[in-house]
Every structure is written in C-alpha cells, then in structure tokens.
Design a protein around this motif. Structure first.
Motif, PDB file in Angstrom:
ATOM      1  N   ASP A 234      -9.958 -15.021 -32.442  1.00 43.39           N
ATOM      2  CA  ASP A 234      -9.585 -15.603 -31.146  1.00 43.39           C
ATOM      3  C   ASP A 234     -10.160 -14.801 -29.978  1.00 43.39           C
ATOM      4  N   TYR A 238     -11.959 -17.507 -27.676  1.00 44.28           N
ATOM      5  CA  TYR A 238     -11.282 -17.875 -26.436  1.00 44.28           C
ATOM      6  C   TYR A 238     -11.433 -16.830 -25.330  1.00 44.28           C
ATOM      7  N   PRO A 271      -4.894 -21.399 -31.729  1.00 41.71           N
ATOM      8  CA  PRO A 271      -5.195 -20.095 -32.311  1.00 41.71           C
ATOM      9  C   PRO A 271      -5.812 -20.241 -33.702  1.00 41.71           C
ATOM     10  N   PHE A 272      -6.706 -19.327 -34.012  1.00 35.83           N
ATOM     11  CA  PHE A 272      -7.425 -19.407 -35.285  1.00 35.83           C
ATOM     12  C   PHE A 272      -6.467 -19.450 -36.471  1.00 35.83           C
ATOM     13  N   SER A 320      -1.919 -16.139 -29.425  1.00 37.65           N
ATOM     14  CA  SER A 320      -2.449 -15.424 -30.590  1.00 37.65           C
ATOM     15  C   SER A 320      -2.067 -13.950 -30.568  1.00 37.65           C
TER      16      SER A 320
END
Length: 322
Positions: A234, A238, A271-272, A320
C-alpha cells in the motif's frame, strides 16, 4: 523485444560487494546476526532471530540496487500521519532496479520458498528479462536478498552458489522478513522498481529510461506476514511517487505516464490486504497492473516537457497502516 544494452555495463555484483562488506562490518551496531553455512556461505539475519532495524534496511536496499542507487530515510509533509519517506535515486534505474533489485529468481527446496533479489540474480541470469536486457554479470562473489522468515536449507545454499558460478564461501544471503523493520524498508525502497517493471509490461523501450527518482511512505511494521505485505504494498500503490526521465518522442512519454499509476487497475481502491483476501490469497489472480506507484511523472528529455498522472490516496493508507 527491447533494444539490448551495450555489453560493457558495469558488474552489479562488483559494485555491491563493498556495500555488503560494510554491512557485515557494522553487524553488531545494526542488530544483525552473521553466521555461516556448513560450506562457508555467509548468512546475514536482518529480522528472523536478530532484531535488525531501519538503517539496516536502508543499507540492504542499496545492496539490492547493485550499487546503482542510493536510499535515504527523509521527513516529508506528504501525509498527515505518515511523515517519513523512503527516497530512492538511481543513475541507471533499469540496471539497478530490473537487473538487480527485482525479486525475480524463484528459489525452492522442500517446504522452503523464496524469491531472490539483488546483484546475484545477474550472475545466474536465467530469467527471460536478462535476455531482453542483453546483460549477464560475472564476478567472484555473489549476494542475494531473500524476503523470508526462515533460514534456507543447505542444499539450496549450495545450489545458489553453483548457479551463480561462485564458490560457496563467496556467497552472501541476506534474510529480511516482511514483518521486520529492515524488511519493511527494503520492500518500500522498491517503489521505483515497481514502476520500471510496469513500464516493461507496457512495452516501453527500457533503453529509453535514462534516470529516475522515487519515494514512498514508510509504514509501521506489522506482526504477521499478510498484514506486513499489505502495508508495504500500500505504501507504493497509494503513497508512492516516481519521476522518470526518458528519451524519445514526448508523445510516447505522455502515454507511459498515463499508463503507469496504480489507479489504472481494476483492483485499485482498497487496502492490499483486503484485495488479497478477496482473491482467497491467490496472488496471481490479482490484476498485475495494480502493482504501480500512486503518482508518476515522466519527463521527455527531447523537449523538456513533463507529464504527470495519478494521485495519492491517504484514506486508504490510513486504513492500511493504522
């Protein structure tokens, strides 16, 4: 196929060798443990039993870049809560990131599995990527970085040395669990490598990528592998920023810039860790185009014009990291 590079490229193993020795020399102060395999391979533990730390991760990230990049930990006001960035520069980003840093060597023995990154990959050079780069290294010593939480078995260590063409006692393996401080830093330091890998997937000629700068926020480490993997991904997806300087027509630079950011992926926006869970932990079912920086600028050196696309997503980072 991309235009092959000139075969006189420097040895990434030779460039990284003094960095490896400097890391080992500072092992005690960096909270690292250095042991040896039965046949003398050097094993550097940066977070399994040894504690490791942020500075160890920074130095390991520079080793991963094959001596062709610098990594710094810098304060920055990019985000309200996450005020520290991992900053990366490389005078030869294709060689540093793709010929060395990229985790492209699959290593398995029994129940043990890891992806090898670092300059030793270019000694093995069996990945298709090296054929496209037109590069294979030659050196008397080899170093690989493994993102693992267990020590590799002896038969695998011996095989790695054989595949690298070095004596076992000239091999160094650096172990950096994803959940560790050192692992967190060295993974986030791959923010530019992620952009280079996607540029390759988009079929942009790699020989036109001349220089690069990148950064991403340093997340807090997580106590388990999946959460740690989510946070480190993330940070790039992001919060990552990459600036590439390229040769060739500015129209092609503009197309590259528009295609690189993570927002172009169908899986973007969560989120991943949530995305990973939605695919039942099947990493390869995810959209490969997701693995990209949040924001990208590409400068066409021919005209001096720059093209920027993408945006940071602080809300996802907060979910995250927190």
């Amino acid at each position: 196929m991309d235009t092959p590079f000139h075969p006189s490229r420097p040895s990434v193993s030779a460039l990284a060798a003094p960095l490896v020795e400097a890391l080992v020399a500072r092992a005690e102060t960096l909270r690292l443990s250095v042991t040896h395999s039965a046949k003398g391979a050097r094993i550097v533990d940066a977070g399994i039993v040894a504690r490791g730390g942020i500075e160890a991760g920074r130095l390991i990230a520079e080793i991963c870049l094959g001596g062709l990049g610098s990594v710094e930990i810098v304060p920055a006001p990019r985000f309200a809560r996450w005020g520290t960035l991992v900053s990366v520069r490389s005078p030869d980003p294709v060689m540093g990131c793709l010929a060395s840093q990229y985790a492209g060597w699959s290593l398995a023995e029994g129940d043990f599995f890891a992806l090898g990154s670092g300059p030793g990959r270019a000694l093995h050079a069996k990945e298709k990527l090296f054929e496209e780069l037109g590069y294979r290294d030659s050196a008397a010593s080899a170093t690989l970085v493994l993102e693992v939480d267990q020590f590799p078995p002896e038969p695998l260590i011996d095989r790695i040395a054989l595949d690298c063409g070095v004596a076992v006692d000239r091999l160094t393996l650096i172990l950096t669990p994803t959940r560790s401080l050192a692992g967190t830093v060295q993974i986030v330091a791959r923010v530019m490598e992620v952009a280079l890998h996607k540029a390759h997937a988009l079929h942009f000629p790699l020989d036109r990528i001349i220089d690069g700068l990148a950064s991403a926020p340093l997340p807090p480490p997580a106590p388990d592998f999946v959460a740690a993997m989510g946070r480190t991904n993330d940070a790039t997806l992001y919060g990552g920023d990459v600036h590439l300087f390229v040769d060739g027509p500015e129209e092609e630079a503009a197309v590259l810039a528009s295609g690189l950011p993570s927002a172009s992926s169908r899986d973007y926006g969560r989120p991943f860790g949530e995305i990973f869970a939605a695919y039942n932990g099947d990493f390869y079912a995810m959209d490969p185009m997701l693995f990209s920086p949040a924001r990208v600028t590409v400068t066409a050196l021919e005209t001096g014009r720059s093209f920027s696309h993408g945006a940071y997503n602080e809300a996802v980072l907060d979910r995250s990291f927190a």
